[in-house]
Scaffold this active site. Structure first.
Site, PDB file in Angstrom:
ATOM      1  CE  LYS A 194       3.681  -1.518  -4.954  1.00 36.99           C
ATOM      2  NZ  LYS A 194       2.271  -1.144  -5.237  1.00 36.99           N
TER       3      LYS A 194
ATOM      4  CD  GLU B 188      -1.330 -13.290   1.660  1.00 43.97           C
ATOM      5  OE1 GLU B 188      -2.310 -12.533   1.849  1.00 43.97           O
ATOM      6  OE2 GLU B 188      -1.180 -13.987   0.652  1.00 43.97           O
TER       7      GLU B 188
ATOM      8  CD  GLU C 150       0.985   0.240  10.400  1.00 43.04           C
ATOM      9  OE1 GLU C 150       0.243  -0.743  10.622  1.00 43.04           O
ATOM     10  OE2 GLU C 150       0.604   1.286   9.866  1.00 43.04           O
TER      11      GLU C 150
ATOM     12  CB  CYS D  22      -3.670  -0.992  10.174  1.00 40.92           C
ATOM     13  SG  CYS D  22      -2.995   0.653  10.361  1.00 40.92           S
TER      14      CYS D  22
ATOM     15  CD  GLU E  53      -6.307  -5.785   9.153  1.00 38.98           C
ATOM     16  OE1 GLU E  53      -5.546  -6.342   8.344  1.00 38.98           O
ATOM     17  OE2 GLU E  53      -6.014  -4.742   9.753  1.00 38.98           O
TER      18      GLU E  53
HETATM   19  P1  NAI Z   1      -1.292  -5.912   0.335  1.00 43.14           P
HETATM   20  O1  NAI Z   1      -0.431  -6.155   1.510  1.00 43.14           O
HETATM   21  O2  NAI Z   1      -1.268  -6.913  -0.771  1.00 43.14           O
HETATM   22  O3  NAI Z   1      -0.934  -4.483  -0.310  1.00 43.14           O
HETATM   23  C1  NAI Z   1      -0.217  -3.446   0.334  1.00 43.14           C
HETATM   24  C2  NAI Z   1       0.903  -2.952  -0.579  1.00 43.14           C
HETATM   25  O4  NAI Z   1       1.840  -4.012  -0.789  1.00 43.14           O
HETATM   26  C3  NAI Z   1       0.448  -2.535  -1.977  1.00 43.14           C
HETATM   27  O5  NAI Z   1       1.219  -1.425  -2.384  1.00 43.14           O
HETATM   28  C4  NAI Z   1       0.783  -3.753  -2.819  1.00 43.14           C
HETATM   29  O6  NAI Z   1       0.975  -3.450  -4.182  1.00 43.14           O
HETATM   30  C5  NAI Z   1       2.065  -4.223  -2.182  1.00 43.14           C
HETATM   31  N1  NAI Z   1       2.395  -5.631  -2.389  1.00 43.14           N
HETATM   32  C6  NAI Z   1       1.548  -6.674  -2.621  1.00 43.14           C
HETATM   33  N2  NAI Z   1       2.253  -7.830  -2.746  1.00 43.14           N
HETATM   34  C7  NAI Z   1       3.564  -7.512  -2.583  1.00 43.14           C
HETATM   35  C8  NAI Z   1       4.775  -8.275  -2.580  1.00 43.14           C
HETATM   36  N3  NAI Z   1       4.776  -9.590  -2.764  1.00 43.14           N
HETATM   37  N4  NAI Z   1       5.944  -7.634  -2.350  1.00 43.14           N
HETATM   38  C9  NAI Z   1       5.951  -6.294  -2.121  1.00 43.14           C
HETATM   39  N5  NAI Z   1       4.851  -5.538  -2.139  1.00 43.14           N
HETATM   40  C10 NAI Z   1       3.665  -6.124  -2.354  1.00 43.14           C
HETATM   41  O7  NAI Z   1      -2.777  -5.726   0.856  1.00 43.14           O
HETATM   42  P2  NAI Z   1      -4.148  -5.967   0.041  1.00 43.14           P
HETATM   43  O8  NAI Z   1      -4.057  -7.249  -0.729  1.00 43.14           O
HETATM   44  O9  NAI Z   1      -4.441  -4.731  -0.714  1.00 43.14           O
HETATM   45  O10 NAI Z   1      -5.203  -6.131   1.216  1.00 43.14           O
HETATM   46  C11 NAI Z   1      -5.425  -7.382   1.846  1.00 43.14           C
HETATM   47  C12 NAI Z   1      -5.687  -7.213   3.314  1.00 43.14           C
HETATM   48  O11 NAI Z   1      -4.531  -6.712   3.935  1.00 43.14           O
HETATM   49  C13 NAI Z   1      -6.761  -6.216   3.672  1.00 43.14           C
HETATM   50  O12 NAI Z   1      -8.036  -6.788   3.627  1.00 43.14           O
HETATM   51  C14 NAI Z   1      -6.360  -5.835   5.060  1.00 43.14           C
HETATM   52  O13 NAI Z   1      -6.829  -6.783   5.974  1.00 43.14           O
HETATM   53  C15 NAI Z   1      -4.859  -5.886   5.024  1.00 43.14           C
HETATM   54  N6  NAI Z   1      -4.264  -4.537   4.817  1.00 43.14           N
HETATM   55  C16 NAI Z   1      -3.733  -3.892   5.902  1.00 43.14           C
HETATM   56  C17 NAI Z   1      -3.241  -2.618   5.760  1.00 43.14           C
HETATM   57  C18 NAI Z   1      -2.682  -1.873   6.911  1.00 43.14           C
HETATM   58  O14 NAI Z   1      -2.721  -0.653   6.922  1.00 43.14           O
HETATM   59  N7  NAI Z   1      -2.102  -2.516   7.886  1.00 43.14           N
HETATM   60  C19 NAI Z   1      -3.284  -1.908   4.477  1.00 43.14           C
HETATM   61  C20 NAI Z   1      -3.797  -2.702   3.389  1.00 43.14           C
HETATM   62  C21 NAI Z   1      -4.286  -3.953   3.593  1.00 43.14           C
END
Ligand code: NAI
Ligand code: MG
Length: 497
Positions: free
Chosen positions: A195, A250, A269, A303, A400
């Site tokens: 996904k 989170e 990750e 990240c 972050e």
């Molecule tokens: P997110 O963690 O919500 O999204 C990442 C992926 O997880 C997306 O594909 C999303 O659709 C999916 N997702 C969201 N809720 C889920 C759930 N309950 N169960 C399974 N999958 C789920 O991140 P978001 O809201 O886009 O960004 C928020 C913050 O997270 C950013 O500001 C950043 O600080 C951090 N982040 C870190 C990343 C990294 O590479 N470590 C990548 C993206 C965000």
């Protein structure tokens, strides 16, 4: 001599060195009006859709499916069938052929993919063209090489595939994260339901065309789109054997809670707040380039971004002066322009998050610097930002930001640098700048970070494992280590694995 005799002419120095725009043609890539889910080698009609846009100007690009739990179920069933129907028992050398084909097709179609990645995600074309695409292809090449050598990678452990892998990826490196996840999974004989993130589904959907070109058997890779609800349904799906997640801490914690006690394998990750540490003997101009690459690369949506800069006190002033001067030369603008250094922020939500954290930094007492730059009126933009006068307790030093925002702190001794650098709930990466080799090793031993770069930053290679400590997650992707999460070992009792 003749040249010296020439009359000296006054060279006119132009007052304005701005480059003319040089946009990459977007016609190179065809975008459909509407996309379904790629399940069992077919396009499944979505029951519900949403619009995916270009963050540079909010232009709608395509209608994309929001997969329901029932759609997720179909994708998982297709992956299970493909697993049982031959993929898992195919000789490794045969699986490798498919992976090599995918790698080569990605190389051949790399311009098309780079344009689409920049259009849908907002990153500068020079990054998608020179970093994301070559690395994505390299990951497929690298894991293609392992597919028939698993017995050698893990001698006497009889490695077997895990089964169906559910993979959830973020929006900062859409195609590259797909490659990090899909390549090792297939090399090890698993099948996949992936996904992509809701804001950046288009390169993953174009990748389905690569799978068809490569004649990968139906159902080995299934791609379903949608937001967190779709991700949650995939995590909860009973017939998935392993979840691989990259995203926020989170959501990572939530997934870990959901999977506790189920026996399913999990790798996470998550976020980071990396320390980039500059000692007074470092080559300062080189360090400035590394700092800029560390935090402004991909608008800081990284990240492992070097978001906390630690400068040894004796060089604080010259370094910050050099850094601020360098910032005035960064070009912020159209991601499809080849001259652009900093592109668009990925989404309205992310822009809001950056603004909120930057406002907190100003309120808490840090000093803000932004170079003069004109931001486009439409779309999502944020100027490169440096905060000085930052205390370790400020939110901008703790949380972050995931944007082009750097917090500068200082230290006096190596011991103090270590203590401050490790003062974070995260532990993904770090950077050390010094001429002294022994100090690099001393620091690397003590930094609680999965990756430590020395006199460089943000370097990636498929053969090098990547992953974190503490709240940055667990498990490794890349390298030999990256195979392990996609394997079970028959003799795990004897060898403890
Ligand atoms: P997110 O963690 O919500 O999204 C990442 C992926 O997880 C997306 O594909 C999303 O659709 C999916 N997702 C969201 N809720 C889920 C759930 N309950 N169960 C399974 N999958 C789920 O991140 P978001 O809201 O886009 O960004 C928020 C913050 O997270 C950013 O500001 C950043 O600080 C951090 N982040 C870190 C990343 C990294 O590479 N470590 C990548 C993206 C965000
Ligand atoms: Mg979220």
């Amino acid at each position: 001599m003749a040249e010296l005799d020439k009359p000296q002419r006054e060279v006119e120095v132009p007052g304005d060195w701005t480059y003319a725009s040089a946009p990459e043609s977007r016609d190179i890539v065809e975008i459909a009006d509407r996309y379904g889910h790629f399940v069992g080698g077919e396009w499944l009609e979505p029951t519900e859709t949403y619009e995916t846009i270009a963050p540079r100007d909010e232009e709608p690009l395509a209608a994309v499916g929001q997969a329901t739990a029932a759609d997720v179920g179909r994708a998982v069933a297709a992956a299970r069938t493909a697993y049982a129907d031959g993929w898992s028992s195919l000789p490794g050398s045969e699986r490798a052929k498919y992976l090599f084909r995918i790698a080569r097709i990605l190389q051949e179609r790399s311009r098309e993919f780079a344009v689409l990645e920049s259009l849908n995600g907002g990153k500068p074309i020079k990054e998608s063209r020179d970093v994301d695409l070559p690395l994505a292809a390299a990951h497929f090449f690298y894991y293609a090489g392992w597919a028939d050598k698993l017995e050698y990678a893990f001698p006497n452990r009889r490695p077997r595939p895990v089964g169906v892998a559910g993979q959830i990826i973020p929006w900062n490196f859409p195609l590259l994260m797909l490659a990090w996840k899909v390549a090792p999974a297939l090399a090890c004989g698993n099948t996949v339901v992936l996904k992509p993130a809701e804001t950046t589904p288009l390169t993953a959907l174009l990748f389905c065309d690569v799978l068809r070109q490569a004649e990968l058997p139906d159902g080995v890779v299934n791609i379903i789109t949608g937001d967190g609800r779709t991700g949650a349904a995939l995590v909860e799906s009973e017939d998935v054997d392993k979840i691989a997640f990259t995203g926020s801490t989170e959501v990572g914690k939530e997934i870990q809670r959901r999977l506790a006690g189920t026996g399913k394998k999990l790798t996470l990750e998550l976020g980071g707040k990396a320390a980039n540490i500059v000692f007074d003997d470092a080559a300062l101009d080189q360090a400035v380039e590394g700092i800029v690459n560390g935090i402004y690369f991909n608008q800081g949506h990284v990240c492992c971004a070097g978001s906390r800069l630690f400068v040894q006190e004796s060089i604080y002033e010259p370094l910050v002066a050099k850094l601020e001067r360098r910032l005035t030369t960064l070009r912020v603008g159209d991601p499809l322009d080849k001259n652009t250094d900093v592109g668009a922020i990925n989404s309205a939500a992310q822009l809001e998050r950056i603004r909120e954290l930057v406002a907190s930094g100003e309120e808490e007492g840090a000093e803000i610097y932004q170079p003069p730059c004109v931001l486009p009126e439409k779309g999502y933009w944020f100027a490169p930002t440096v905060f000085t006068n930052v205390a370790q307790s400020y939110r901008i030093a703790q949380e972050e930001i995931f944007g082009p925002v750097l917090s500068v702190l200082t230290f006096r001794t190596p011991e103090e640098a270590i203590e401050k650098a490790n003062n974070t709930p995260y532990g993904l990466s770090a950077g050390v700048w010094t001429e002294k080799g022994s100090r690099i090793l001393w620091m690397a031993q003590r930094l609680r970070a999965g990756v430590v770069w020395a006199n460089t930053f943000n370097r990636f290679d498929p053969s090098s494992p990547f992953g974190g400590y503490k709240e940055s997650g667990f498990g490794r992707e890349g390298g030999l280590h990256g195979l392990e999460p996609y394997l079970t070992f028959e003799d795990s009792e004897t060898f403890g694995g």
